[in-house]
Design an enzyme around this catalytic site. Structure first.
Site, mmCIF file in Angstrom:
data_model
loop_
_atom_site.group_PDB
_atom_site.id
_atom_site.type_symbol
_atom_site.label_atom_id
_atom_site.label_comp_id
_atom_site.label_asym_id
_atom_site.label_seq_id
_atom_site.Cartn_x
_atom_site.Cartn_y
_atom_site.Cartn_z
ATOM 1 N N GLY A 61 0.840 -1.203 0.000
ATOM 2 C CA GLY A 61 0.000 0.000 0.000
ATOM 3 C C GLY A 61 0.868 1.244 0.000
ATOM 4 N N ARG B 54 0.685 -5.103 -5.157
ATOM 5 C CA ARG B 54 0.907 -6.177 -4.186
ATOM 6 C C ARG B 54 1.345 -7.459 -4.921
ATOM 7 N NH1 ARG B 54 -0.661 -4.193 0.771
ATOM 8 N NH2 ARG B 54 -2.338 -2.672 0.807
ATOM 9 N N ASP C 138 0.291 2.092 8.966
ATOM 10 C CA ASP C 138 -0.168 1.419 10.192
ATOM 11 C C ASP C 138 0.834 1.513 11.341
ATOM 12 O OD1 ASP C 138 -2.356 0.675 8.769
ATOM 13 O OD2 ASP C 138 -1.909 -1.463 8.685
ATOM 14 N N ARG D 64 -24.160 7.826 13.974
ATOM 15 C CA ARG D 64 -23.726 7.837 12.571
ATOM 16 C C ARG D 64 -22.281 7.317 12.484
ATOM 17 N NH1 ARG D 64 -28.395 8.881 11.907
ATOM 18 N NH2 ARG D 64 -29.296 10.604 10.712
ATOM 19 N N HIS E 264 -9.176 5.296 2.433
ATOM 20 C CA HIS E 264 -7.923 5.671 1.763
ATOM 21 C C HIS E 264 -7.618 7.164 1.797
ATOM 22 C CE1 HIS E 264 -8.604 1.579 0.424
ATOM 23 N NE2 HIS E 264 -7.307 1.518 0.236
ATOM 24 N N ILE E 265 -8.566 7.968 2.266
ATOM 25 C CA ILE E 265 -8.269 9.399 2.463
ATOM 26 C C ILE E 265 -7.049 9.532 3.382
ATOM 27 C CG2 ILE E 265 -9.133 11.465 3.664
ATOM 28 C CD1 ILE E 265 -11.903 10.726 2.567
HETATM 29 N N1 ATP Z 1 6.038 -13.830 3.322
HETATM 30 C C1 ATP Z 1 6.107 -13.397 2.060
HETATM 31 N N2 ATP Z 1 6.962 -13.960 1.183
HETATM 32 C C2 ATP Z 1 7.027 -13.507 -0.091
HETATM 33 N N3 ATP Z 1 6.288 -12.517 -0.590
HETATM 34 C C3 ATP Z 1 5.438 -11.919 0.233
HETATM 35 C C4 ATP Z 1 5.295 -12.325 1.601
HETATM 36 N N4 ATP Z 1 4.364 -11.534 2.177
HETATM 37 C C5 ATP Z 1 3.958 -10.687 1.213
HETATM 38 N N5 ATP Z 1 4.606 -10.918 0.054
HETATM 39 C C6 ATP Z 1 4.436 -10.212 -1.209
HETATM 40 O O1 ATP Z 1 4.771 -8.842 -1.042
HETATM 41 C C7 ATP Z 1 3.647 -8.033 -1.419
HETATM 42 C C8 ATP Z 1 3.613 -6.809 -0.558
HETATM 43 O O2 ATP Z 1 3.189 -7.187 0.743
HETATM 44 P P1 ATP Z 1 1.895 -6.516 1.362
HETATM 45 O O3 ATP Z 1 0.810 -6.546 0.343
HETATM 46 O O4 ATP Z 1 1.658 -7.123 2.699
HETATM 47 O O5 ATP Z 1 2.361 -5.014 1.510
HETATM 48 P P2 ATP Z 1 3.383 -4.430 2.543
HETATM 49 O O6 ATP Z 1 4.681 -4.254 1.873
HETATM 50 O O7 ATP Z 1 3.388 -5.246 3.793
HETATM 51 O O8 ATP Z 1 2.721 -3.025 2.799
HETATM 52 P P3 ATP Z 1 1.341 -2.766 3.595
HETATM 53 O O9 ATP Z 1 1.749 -1.939 4.766
HETATM 54 O O10 ATP Z 1 0.492 -2.036 2.633
HETATM 55 O O11 ATP Z 1 0.755 -4.091 3.988
HETATM 56 C C9 ATP Z 1 2.432 -8.927 -1.205
HETATM 57 O O12 ATP Z 1 1.319 -8.521 -1.944
HETATM 58 C C10 ATP Z 1 2.983 -10.275 -1.641
HETATM 59 O O13 ATP Z 1 2.879 -10.448 -3.016
HETATM 60 O O1 F6P Z 2 -4.917 -0.311 -0.236
HETATM 61 P P1 F6P Z 2 -5.557 -1.616 0.069
HETATM 62 O O2 F6P Z 2 -5.028 -2.718 -0.752
HETATM 63 O O3 F6P Z 2 -7.045 -1.493 0.076
HETATM 64 O O4 F6P Z 2 -5.091 -2.012 1.554
HETATM 65 C C1 F6P Z 2 -5.630 -1.480 2.699
HETATM 66 C C2 F6P Z 2 -4.728 -1.874 3.833
HETATM 67 O O5 F6P Z 2 -3.464 -1.251 3.697
HETATM 68 C C3 F6P Z 2 -3.160 -0.513 4.863
HETATM 69 O O6 F6P Z 2 -3.512 0.835 4.616
HETATM 70 C C4 F6P Z 2 -1.679 -0.557 5.152
HETATM 71 O O7 F6P Z 2 -1.269 -1.849 5.412
HETATM 72 C C5 F6P Z 2 -4.041 -1.132 5.946
HETATM 73 O O8 F6P Z 2 -4.311 -0.249 7.012
HETATM 74 C C6 F6P Z 2 -5.266 -1.480 5.163
HETATM 75 O O9 F6P Z 2 -5.956 -2.588 5.720
HETATM 76 MG MG MG Z 3 1.529 -5.900 4.659
#
Ligand code: ATP
Ligand code: F6P
Ligand code: MG
Length: 341
Positions: free
Chosen positions: A10, A72, A127, A265, A271-272
């Protein structure tokens, strides 16, 4: 050296400041060249690149989003994998990769460095749930946006004598809820770490209302009432197969109204919280992390991420960063809860 850079997971306000900090330091101080990969690991696997030099990073620190795009995408799926990534790096004459992302991105980066790919990481997430860094950039901006929204919810709540429920982000942890809720003077804060009962929530809301206040309830999207098995999800799965959260505020608002008789309410900020201009704090933190990532590359700190410890930028091996999430400690929640109701 030639360095590839990508942003994954994200987006978080401050990503562009990291990119600028790295490119400016790398080019002007060390004579490095940079190449951008578009949309996270997808760009690296598919060899989808963009130029990344002084010109491209001009004035971007104040911009939200990421000029590189993000996704992702799993670098091991489809035609991905370590051989493909080495091939793309060789084709582009790259010596190293700077990967900017959250715990998922860094877990993927760890797997790749274990197999010999030269990667340094920069932690990112609104987060604030990465354990090995005091703060992640994006968090301060998200808290600021959420606080401003709650200030607004409070004036309309006061005008109608309503209970207002504000839902904020926080998949596994309640940092945004805790900080924005404290800043806005919330009467209840509900976070994933604390499985609160409806009875307790009703008590807080009623007590505030009986004192003549319009109750403000802040809830993190990953919160579960003690009667629920899993966090509320009604939006299917994300690209990595995880439930998309969101909607718990709309679930608890009618429960509050039913139990208290107070018109209620709910507003989901969604996402804002991740969009728009990064705060000055996030720009400074992100710029310093970007600059430090280049120093990491110079020193060959493969398999490590840069992190904030106090006021210093330090280097942390991926495995230390990925072990566990940084959750809200009990004493921080108890401290905030003294002012609930
Ligand atoms: N344990 C893992 N091993 C390999 N690839 C992974 C693993 N966990 C996540 N990934 C890959 O990395 C991508 C990025 O991870 P993720 O979507 O959790 O975002 P993030 O980098 O943790 O950021 P965010 O804070 O938005 O979650 C995932 O969509 C997935 O494809
Ligand atoms: O942008 P996406 O894929 O909807 O993901 C939302 C998620 O990403 C975050 O903003 C960051 O990990 C979370 O707080 C939330 O659950
Ligand atoms: Mg993540």
């Amino acid at each position: 050296m030639r360095i590839g850079m990508l942003t994954s997971g994200g987006d978080a306000p401050g990503l562009n400041a990291v990119i600028r900090g790295a490119v400016l330091t790398g080019e002007t101080v060390h004579g490095h060249e940079f190449l951008g990969f578009k949309d996270g690991w997808r760009g690296l696997v598919e060899n989808d690149t963009m130029p990344l030099g002084r010109h491209e990073v001009k004035g971007v620190s104040k911009q939200g989003g990421t000029i590189l795009g993000t996704s992702r995408t799993n670098p091991f799926e489809g035609r991905g994998g370590v051989d493909r990534i080495n091939e793309v790096m060789t084709e582009n004459g790259l010596d190293a990769i700077i990967a900017i992302g959250g715990e998922g991105t860094l877990a993927a980066a760890k797997r790749l460095t274990d197999e010999g790919v030269r990667i340094v990481g920069v932690p990112k997430t609104v987060d604030n749930d990465l354990d090995a860094t005091d703060y992640t950039f994006g968090f301060d901006t998200a808290v600021g946006i959420a606080t401003e929204a709650m200030d607004r919810l409070r004036t309309t709540g006061d005008a109608h004598n309503r209970c207002m429920v504000a839902e904020v982000m926080g998949r596994h942890v309640g940092w945004i809820a805790l900080h924005s809720g404290m800043a806005a003077g919330a009467h209840a804060i509900l976070i994933p770490e604390q499985r609160t009962s409806l009875d307790q929530l009703v008590e807080w809301v009623t007590s505030a209302y009986d004192r003549g206040r319009a109750p403000l309830v802040v809830v993190a999207e990953g919160f579960t009432l003690d009667s629920m098995d899993d966090p509320h999800s009604e939006r299917g799965l994300d690209a990595f197969g995880r439930p998309r959260l969101g909607g718990i505020g709309e679930q608890i608002a009618p429960l509050i109204e039913h139990r208290t008789g107070i018109e209620t309410r709910a507003t989901t900020l969604g996402h804002i919280q991740r969009g728009g201009t990064p705060s000055a704090f996030d720009r400074v933190l992100a710029t310093r992390l970007g600059m430090a990532a280049v120093r990491s590359v110079n020193d060959g700190h493969w398999g490590q991420m840069v992190a904030l410890k106090g006021t210093e930028i330090v280097h942390v091996p991926f495995e230390n960063a990925l072990g566990k999430l940084k959750t809200v400690p009990q004493d921080r929640y108890d401290e905030a809860a003294l002012l609930f109701g």
